[in-house]
Each structure stands twice: as structure tokens, then as C-alpha cells.
Enzyme design. Structure first.
Site, PDB file in Angstrom:
ATOM      1  N   PRO A 291       3.835   2.150  12.297  1.00 50.58           N
ATOM      2  CA  PRO A 291       3.628   0.834  12.889  1.00 50.58           C
ATOM      3  C   PRO A 291       2.229   0.872  13.432  1.00 50.58           C
ATOM      4  O   PRO A 291       2.017  -0.260  14.254  1.00 50.58           O
ATOM      5  CB  PRO A 291       4.873   0.872  13.968  1.00 50.58           C
ATOM      6  CG  PRO A 291       5.028   2.601  14.293  1.00 50.58           C
ATOM      7  CD  PRO A 291       4.630   3.122  13.045  1.00 50.58           C
ATOM      8  N   GLY A 292       1.565   1.481  13.535  1.00 44.97           N
ATOM      9  CA  GLY A 292       0.044   1.398  14.173  1.00 44.97           C
ATOM     10  C   GLY A 292      -0.510   2.349  15.118  1.00 44.97           C
ATOM     11  O   GLY A 292      -1.406   2.169  15.718  1.00 44.97           O
ATOM     12  N   ALA A 293       0.367   3.535  15.275  1.00 39.80           N
ATOM     13  CA  ALA A 293       0.071   4.419  16.657  1.00 39.80           C
ATOM     14  C   ALA A 293      -0.980   5.040  16.267  1.00 39.80           C
ATOM     15  O   ALA A 293      -2.024   5.437  16.981  1.00 39.80           O
ATOM     16  CB  ALA A 293       1.198   5.310  16.717  1.00 39.80           C
ATOM     17  N   TRP A 294      -1.399   5.626  14.938  1.00 37.75           N
ATOM     18  CA  TRP A 294      -2.481   6.542  14.617  1.00 37.75           C
ATOM     19  C   TRP A 294      -3.704   5.607  14.843  1.00 37.75           C
ATOM     20  O   TRP A 294      -4.810   5.977  15.047  1.00 37.75           O
ATOM     21  CB  TRP A 294      -2.387   7.033  13.349  1.00 37.75           C
ATOM     22  CG  TRP A 294      -1.589   8.560  13.249  1.00 37.75           C
ATOM     23  CD1 TRP A 294      -0.858   8.893  14.180  1.00 37.75           C
ATOM     24  CD2 TRP A 294      -1.961   9.535  12.511  1.00 37.75           C
ATOM     25  NE1 TRP A 294      -0.287  10.105  14.016  1.00 37.75           N
ATOM     26  CE2 TRP A 294      -1.126  10.653  12.896  1.00 37.75           C
ATOM     27  CE3 TRP A 294      -2.810   9.799  11.293  1.00 37.75           C
ATOM     28  CZ2 TRP A 294      -1.139  11.790  12.299  1.00 37.75           C
ATOM     29  CZ3 TRP A 294      -2.788  10.995  10.864  1.00 37.75           C
ATOM     30  CH2 TRP A 294      -1.936  12.181  11.295  1.00 37.75           C
TER      31      TRP A 294
ATOM     32  N   ASP B 270      -0.383  -0.925  -1.739  1.00 35.70           N
ATOM     33  CA  ASP B 270      -0.173   0.310  -2.071  1.00 35.70           C
ATOM     34  C   ASP B 270      -1.299   1.164  -2.238  1.00 35.70           C
ATOM     35  O   ASP B 270      -2.356   0.884  -2.840  1.00 35.70           O
ATOM     36  CB  ASP B 270       0.475   0.146  -3.511  1.00 35.70           C
ATOM     37  CG  ASP B 270       0.868   1.389  -4.204  1.00 35.70           C
ATOM     38  OD1 ASP B 270       0.614   2.602  -3.521  1.00 35.70           O
ATOM     39  OD2 ASP B 270       1.442   1.667  -5.183  1.00 35.70           O
ATOM     40  N   VAL B 271      -1.342   2.191  -1.335  1.00 36.17           N
ATOM     41  CA  VAL B 271      -2.544   2.977  -1.239  1.00 36.17           C
ATOM     42  C   VAL B 271      -2.905   3.660  -2.563  1.00 36.17           C
ATOM     43  O   VAL B 271      -4.151   4.002  -2.533  1.00 36.17           O
ATOM     44  CB  VAL B 271      -2.490   3.861   0.149  1.00 36.17           C
ATOM     45  CG1 VAL B 271      -1.436   5.321  -0.277  1.00 36.17           C
ATOM     46  CG2 VAL B 271      -3.767   4.450   0.223  1.00 36.17           C
TER      47      VAL B 271
ATOM     48  N   ASP C 229      -0.403   9.734   7.771  1.00 34.53           N
ATOM     49  CA  ASP C 229       0.664  10.200   8.257  1.00 34.53           C
ATOM     50  C   ASP C 229       1.869   9.639   7.252  1.00 34.53           C
ATOM     51  O   ASP C 229       2.855   9.533   8.060  1.00 34.53           O
ATOM     52  CB  ASP C 229       1.026   9.605   9.915  1.00 34.53           C
ATOM     53  CG  ASP C 229       1.984  10.463  10.596  1.00 34.53           C
ATOM     54  OD1 ASP C 229       2.195  11.633  10.213  1.00 34.53           O
ATOM     55  OD2 ASP C 229       2.731  10.042  11.423  1.00 34.53           O
TER      56      ASP C 229
ATOM     57  N   LYS D 196      -0.594  14.561   6.306  1.00 29.78           N
ATOM     58  CA  LYS D 196       0.893  15.055   6.623  1.00 29.78           C
ATOM     59  C   LYS D 196       1.410  15.505   5.192  1.00 29.78           C
ATOM     60  O   LYS D 196       1.420  14.822   4.045  1.00 29.78           O
ATOM     61  CB  LYS D 196       1.699  14.059   7.078  1.00 29.78           C
ATOM     62  CG  LYS D 196       3.200  14.740   7.661  1.00 29.78           C
ATOM     63  CD  LYS D 196       3.849  13.756   8.219  1.00 29.78           C
ATOM     64  CE  LYS D 196       4.285  12.656   7.515  1.00 29.78           C
ATOM     65  NZ  LYS D 196       5.066  11.710   8.562  1.00 29.78           N
TER      66      LYS D 196
END
Length: 240
Positions: free
Chosen positions: A80-83, A126-127, A151, A191
Site C-alpha cells: 500500500p505504499g509503506a516502503w 506488471d513489474v 517487498d 524479499k
């Protein structure tokens, strides 16, 4: 006043969570109780991070100094954008510190992510898709990044070996992304879940980076198979 507001907010959240417990299954109740007791969940509310995972990156960056003012960072699986919040603070991409160089943060995810000052989000992307790589390159100063962070994880199937293999495959795809955007000397943090393919992933990372180490941050739950590979000093040349 602000501290009192936060305390009331935490109390209200706890009360609401306890009310929800009565209507949940046993597994859902255990998850909610764990959240209520988790100090990192409480700290994420108190410090306005979008989720507890922010503290994993904060801890790793404090130790290894991956993110510097003026750096360009790609956050894969950003929702959700924490990193991305941590990256914005550390590379000064919002310009909060006028005396430091201003960096760039780009987040990518299949999901939609609420707007965050200092970050450009590529949502519903899509990365692993070359089209996403091309779009990303247009957003990066000099078409290069200092660091790739990941992550991300696949949706859990409940079959540990299958989930492990799928996550390793995602991590390996980051090497293709690195070929496109990571500058020589750059870093990759990803990760993975421990399992039989971890050694293969480490070997592949070691072919492209000078140093690869395994990290288990304190903010990762002790009963989790979650680990991180930190690959430093990228060796391969950028494609043109």
C-alpha cells in the site's frame, strides 16, 4: 494535543477491532489479536506509516544505508505504499529538506495505490512486463536507478513450496529489470520465502552483484519464513 489525538485514535481502533472479533472465525480472531498486540502495527499508526512493513525497510536502511538524498529508487510491489514512504523520506524526493539533493521514487504494483507526495506510482502494472520497464525508464533521471526494492509477494495459495517457487520466480524477474534500469554499482533488496530454491536465487544474484547477504529484520515476525536478499554493487552494463 497531537499525542492525545493519536492515543484516542489507537483506543478507538482497538475497540472497533474487539467488536469485530465476535463475528470472525477462529483463524480470523487469532490474526486480529496478533495485530492488536503487535508493537510495529501500533507504531505504524502512531507514525502514520501505511503498514508495519515500513519498519523492516527503516531497520535495514539504518544498518546498510541503501537510500541516500538524491538517489533514484524503484519500489516493486509497492502497495500500500509503506516502503515508498520510507524511500521518500530517505532520498528527499518530496523536497522536504531544501538543503539536500532531491531524489526520485517510482512505485510499481498490480494494485491501485493512494497518492503519495514525492512518489510516482505505476498502478495496474506488471513489474515483469517489458512495457512496464519502458514506461519506468521514462520516469527515471538519466534512465537509471540507484536501488531496486521489492517487498512483493504472490497471493498465498496455502501450498508452501508452490508459494516459495512463485516468489523466487518474481525475484529472478528483478534481474531482468536490473538489466534495464539499475546503474553500475547499484543495489537490489528483495524479499523471499526460505526454501529449496533460495540457494539458486542467491547464486543468480551473485553473478550480477559483488556482494549478496541474507537479512532477517527484527520487524519480520519470528515465525515467518520471510527473509531478504541484499545484493550490492551491480556489475552488469546498462542496456541502451
Amino acid at each position: 494535543m497531537w499525542r492525545l489525538f493519536l492515543q484516542r485514535r489507537l483506543v478507538h481502533s482497538s475497540c472497533c477491532a474487539m467488536k469485530k472479533l465476535k463475528s470472525k472465525t477462529g483463524a480470523e480472531q487469532r490474526w486480529l489479536l496478533r495485530q492488536l498486540k503487535d508493537p510495529y502495527v501500533k507504531a505504524s499508526h502512531a507514525q502514520s506509516y501505511r503498514c508495519r512493513s515500513a519498519f523492516k525497510l527503516l531497520e535495514m536502511d539504518d544498518k546498510f544505508r541503501l537510500l541516500q538524498p538524491g538517489h533514484t529508487v524503484v519500489d516493486c510491489g509497492a502497495a500500500p505504499g509503506a516502503w515508498s514512504q520510507v524511500a521518500v523520506q530517505r532520498v528527499n524526493s518530496s523536497g522536504a529538506d531544501p538543503d539536500s539533493p532531491r531524489g526520485t521514487v517510482v512505485g510499481i504494483d498490480l494494485l491501485n495505490i493512494p497518492r503519495l507526495d514525492g512518489t510516482h506510482f505505476l498502478c495496474s502494472r506488471d513489474v515483469t512486463d517489458p512495457a512496464t520497464h519502458a514506461e519506468l525508464l521514462e520516469l527515471l533521471p538519466d534512465r537509471r536507478a540507484h536501488a531496486i526494492l521489492s517487498d512483493m509477494a504472490p497471493n498465498a495459495s496455502g501450498f508452501r513450496d508452490m508459494d516459495h517457487e512463485r516468489l523466487v520466480t518474481l525475484c529472478l524477474s528483478l534481474l531482468k529489470l536490473a538489466d534495464e534500469v539499475l546503474r553500475p554499482g547499484g543495489d537490489l533488496l528483495c524479499k523471499y520465502w526460505d526454501g529449496i530454491l533460495a540457494r539458486k536465487l542467491q547464486e543468480e544474484l551473485s553473478k550480477a552483484f559483488d556482494n549478496v547477504r541474507i537479512i532477517k529484520p527484527n520487524a519480520s515476525r519470528k515465525d515467518s519464513a520471510e527473509l531478504y536478499f541484499l545484493a550490492r554493487t551491480y556489475r552488469k552494463a546498462i542496456k541502451r
